[in-house]
Enzyme design. Structure first.
Site, PDB file in Angstrom:
ATOM      1  CG  HIS A 144      -2.050   0.955   1.569  1.00 31.22           C
ATOM      2  ND1 HIS A 144      -1.669   2.257   1.664  1.00 31.22           N
ATOM      3  CD2 HIS A 144      -3.240   0.942   1.233  1.00 31.22           C
ATOM      4  CE1 HIS A 144      -2.717   3.035   1.711  1.00 31.22           C
ATOM      5  NE2 HIS A 144      -3.876   2.421   1.349  1.00 31.22           N
ATOM      6  CG  ASP A 166       0.262  -1.967   6.316  1.00 35.13           C
ATOM      7  OD1 ASP A 166      -0.439  -2.011   7.092  1.00 35.13           O
ATOM      8  OD2 ASP A 166       0.118  -1.390   4.851  1.00 35.13           O
ATOM      9  CD  GLN A 222      -7.121  -4.901   3.866  1.00 40.00           C
ATOM     10  OE1 GLN A 222      -6.789  -3.890   3.631  1.00 40.00           O
ATOM     11  NE2 GLN A 222      -8.251  -5.356   4.069  1.00 40.00           N
ATOM     12  CE  LYS A 243      -7.466  -0.468   5.261  1.00 39.03           C
ATOM     13  NZ  LYS A 243      -6.769  -0.808   4.161  1.00 39.03           N
ATOM     14  CB  CYS A 273      -3.677   3.354  -1.550  1.00 37.29           C
ATOM     15  SG  CYS A 273      -4.691   4.586  -1.427  1.00 37.29           S
TER      16      CYS A 273
END
Lengths: 144, 414
Positions: free
Chosen positions: B129, B207, B210, B233, B372
Site C-alpha cells: 500500500h 503493515d 489488512q 478496517k 493506493c
C-alpha cells in the site's frame, strides 16, 4: 427513466463505443496530457490550429478511461472544432456537462471534465491563454 | 452453487449487529463488498463510544478528579486490549496513532531518518500500500539510502528465491512488507521475511492493517520489530491506529511529533522526552476512538479470528469459482488458501469505474481504482482494478448479486 438508463443513455454508449476524434496527431500545434489521480485515468489531447492560428481546426485524444470520460472527451472534440482558441480557453465546464446531459456524482464529474481540463492546458501551453485556477489548480494535470 | 462447507460463523446474525444494513441503496438492500477499504461498525462499538462520551469522558492523564481518572482508565485499558491482541510484552510498546499510515510514518521518520545513509538499503515489496511504500521511498531519498523491491510473480506472490541477490552490494537496514495485501489479498510469509531481515541485521516493519481484521496477528510469532495496525478496517472507528515496536528500539528513537504530553521536562533551553509510549504521543490522543478500537477488538475476538478467516476462505473460494466462468474476466492474486477475502479483477475492455457504477445501481458496493497500490497496478499493467472484499458480515447471496451484476455489465458495455 431509471438511474441506470440515465447514466448510460444511448448517446453516451455510442460515444463510448465509437469515440470521435480518437487517435494521436503527428505534428500537433498544441498538446498536453493529464491524469485523474482518483482512478489513474490518463488522457492526451492534440490540437491543430487553422491558418489564422486563432481557430481550432482539429482535436484528437488518446488514453484510457471509463465510459463517462471517454464519451465526454469524444463529445468535447465535436464541440470545439472550428471554434476560437480564446472561446474554448474560457469555455465553462457547464457547457460540456449540458451536452453530456446526465446526472454526475462529484467523482464522476472529474471523469467527465478531465479531457476539457487537458485541452485548456494544451491551449495555455501553446497560446498562453489564461488558465483559471479551477484548472491550473488541478495538480493532476501534469504538464508534459 | 451452494457453499459446501458450513462456516462456523453465523454471518446472518452478525449482520444484524450492523445498523448500516438496515437501509437501502437505489431501492435495494446494501451488498457491501468494500470492507478492505474500511469495515462497517457494529452497534457494540458505537454503543461503547457513546457510553464513554456520556459517562466517562474527560482529557486523560494529569487530571486529579475522578472523571479524568475514569477516562484515563478507559484509554489505558484500550492500550492493554491492543497489547493482548497482538501478543506484545508490554503496553509501553503500544503507541496510539491516527492510523496505520501514521504508525508507518513514525517508524520511517524517527527510525529511518536517524539510522539510514548512503550505502544502506531499504527493501519493500511490490505489493505495498502507498502507506508502506511512499514513506520509505521518501526517507531513502532524504538519507541517500537505496530503495529495492521484492518483486511478485504473476499470481501476486512475493518472489523469494533471489532474496540474497537482492541483498548483494548493499547494507540492508529495513525490510518493510504488508502481512496481507489490501489490493489482491495475498498473505505474505512475514516470518520468513523477518528471519531474512534479521540475518542481515535489518529491522522488519510489518503493515498489518489488512491482516489484523482477518487473522490472528502475533508479534512474537512473526518476530518482527514494528507492526502497524488500523482500527477502521476491523470494525472500529476512523481516526485511530496503533504502532507496536520493540521496546529497545523505541527507547533509542527520536520522537516523531512534538508538543504536549510527550515531554518529561521543558525549560527555555531544552526539553527531555517522556517515558514510552508517551514519548511518541504528542497532543491529546484519539481517546474515544481508542475506546471504540478496543470495543471492536473485543467484538471480533468474540466472533473469533479463526472463524472469520474460515468464513472468508469459503466465500472467496466460492466467488472465485463462479467469477472465472465469466467470459473475459481476469482475476489477480494467489489461490484461495493463500489469500484473504479479497478479489481484484478486471472485465476485458471495461473500465472499473463503469463496473462499479453499474453494480452500485443494484445496491452492490465494490471499489474501483488503484487501491493506493500504483506500483502493483503497473506490475499488472493496468491503471485500476475492481475489488470485491468480504468480511464477517458477508453472506453468500451477496456473491450471487455480484456475479449477476457482472453479467449485466457485460451485457451493457461488453
Amino acid at each position: 427513466m431509471t438511474e441506470f438508463d440515465q447514466l448510460y443513455r444511448e448517446v453516451i454508449l455510442d460515444h463510448y463505443k465509437n469515440p470521435r476524434g480518437h487517435g494521436v496527431m503527428e505534428h500537433a500545434d498544441a498538446q498536453a496530457e493529464g491524469q485523474n489521480p482518483f482512478c489513474g485515468d490518463e488522457v492526451s489531447i492534440y490540437v491543430s490550429f487553422g491558418d489564422d492560428g486563432d481557430r481550432i481546426e482539429d482535436v484528437k485524444f488518446s488514453g484510457r478511461g471509463c465510459a463517462i470520460s471517454q464519451a465526454a472527451t469524444s463529445m468535447l472534440t465535436e464541440m470545439v472544432k472550428g471554434r476560437s482558441v480564446v472561446e474554448i480557453a474560457e469555455l465553462p465546464k457547464e457547457e460540456l456537462l449540458e451536452e453530456i446531459g446526465i446526472p454526475l456524482t462529484p467523482i464522476r464529474l472529474k471523469c467527465a471534465i478531465l479531457g476539457l481540463g487537458v485541452l485548456k492546458v494544451a491551449l495555455h501551453k501553446a497560446k498562453g491563454t489564461p488558465l483559471p485556477e479551477e484548472w491550473a489548480g488541478l495538480d493532476e494535470l501534469q504538464l508534459t | 452453487m451452494a457453499v459446501t462447507a458450513k462456516p462456523k460463523l453465523d454471518a446472518r446474525s452478525i449482520r444484524a449487529d450492523f445498523p448500516i444494513f438496515e437501509q437501502q441503496f437505489h431501492g435495494k438492500p446494501l451488498s457491501f463488498l468494500d470492507s478492505a477499504a474500511s469495515a462497517q461498525k457494529p452497534r457494540q462499538v458505537l454503543d461503547a463510544m457513546r457510553a464513554f462520551y456520556e459517562t466517562s469522558y474527560a482529557n486523560v492523564h494529569r487530571g486529579v478528579y475522578q472523571l479524568a481518572e475514569r477516562a484515563t482508565e478507559a484509554y489505558e485499558g484500550a492500550r492493554q486490549t491492543i497489547c493482548s491482541f497482538v501478543n506484545a510484552d508490554s503496553t509501553r510498546e503500544i503507541i496510539f496513532t491516527r492510523q496505520a499510515t501514521e504508525a508507518l510514518n513514525l517508524v520511517a521518520y524517527s527510525w529511518g531518518l536517524n539510522n539510514l545513509g548512503p550505502g544502506d538499503v531499504v527493501v519493500v515489496t511490490e505489493l505495498e500500500h502507498h502507506s508502506n511504500f511512499v514513506p520509505w521511498q521518501y526517507i531513502a531519498g532524504r538519507t541517500g539510502a537505496e530503495l529495492r523491491l521484492i518483486r511478485i510473480d504473476d499470481a501476486g506472490e512475493l518472489e523469494l528465491d533471489n532474496l540474497d541477490e537482492l541483498a548483494a552490494g548493499g547494507n540492508i537496514k529495513v525490510v518493510a512488507a504488508n502481512y496481507v495485501s489490501n489490493s489482491i489479498g495475498t498473505v505474505n510469509p512475514v516470518e520468513r521475511l523477518s528471519a531474512w531481515a534479521h540475518e542481515h541485521g535489518a529491522i522488519m516493519v510489518v503493515d498489518a492493517a489488512q491482516a489484523a481484521p482477518h487473522r490472528p496477528v502475533d508479534v512474537q510469532a512473526l518476530d518482527c520489530d514494528f507492526l502497524a495496525l488500523s482500527s477502521h478496517k476491523l470494525c472500529g472507528p476512523t481516526g485511530v491506529g496503533a504502532l507496536w515496536g520493540r521496546r529497545e528500539l523505541l527507547e533509542k528513537m527520536e520522537p516523531f511529533n512534538l508538543g504536549g504530553h510527550m515531554i518529561r521536562k521543558v525549560t527555555l533551553e531544552r526539553t527531555t522526552w517522556g517515558e514510552l509510549p508517551y514519548k511518541f504521543e504528542a497532543g491529546t490522543g484519539p481517546i474515544a476512538e481508542a475506546v471504540g478500537f478496543a470495543a471492536a477488538i473485543d467484538y471480533i475476538g468474540r466472533v473469533g479470528l479463526e472463524a472469520i478467516e474460515e468464513h472468508e476462505q469459503t466465500l472467496v473460494t466460492n466467488a472465485l469459482e463462479r467469477m472465472i466462468e465469466i467470459d473475459g474476466i481476469v482475476t489477480y492474486g494467489p489461490p484461495p488458501e493463500r489469500r484473504a477475502g479479497i478479489i481484484s479483477f478486471n472485465l476485458d475492455g471495461i473500465h472499473p469505474h463503469d463496473v462499479a457504477q453499474i453494480l452500485d445501481l443494484d445496491g452492490v458496493a465494490i471499489r474501483a481504482g488503484h487501491h493506493c497500490c500504483q506500483p502493483l497496478m503497473s506490475r499488472f499493467n493496468v491503471a485500476a482494478t475492481n475489488r470485491a472484499s468480504f468480511y464477517l458480515y458477508t453472506v453468500p447471496e451477496e456473491i450471487d448479486r455480484l456475479v449477476e451484476g457482472l453479467h449485466k455489465v457485460k451485457r451493457m458495455l461488453g
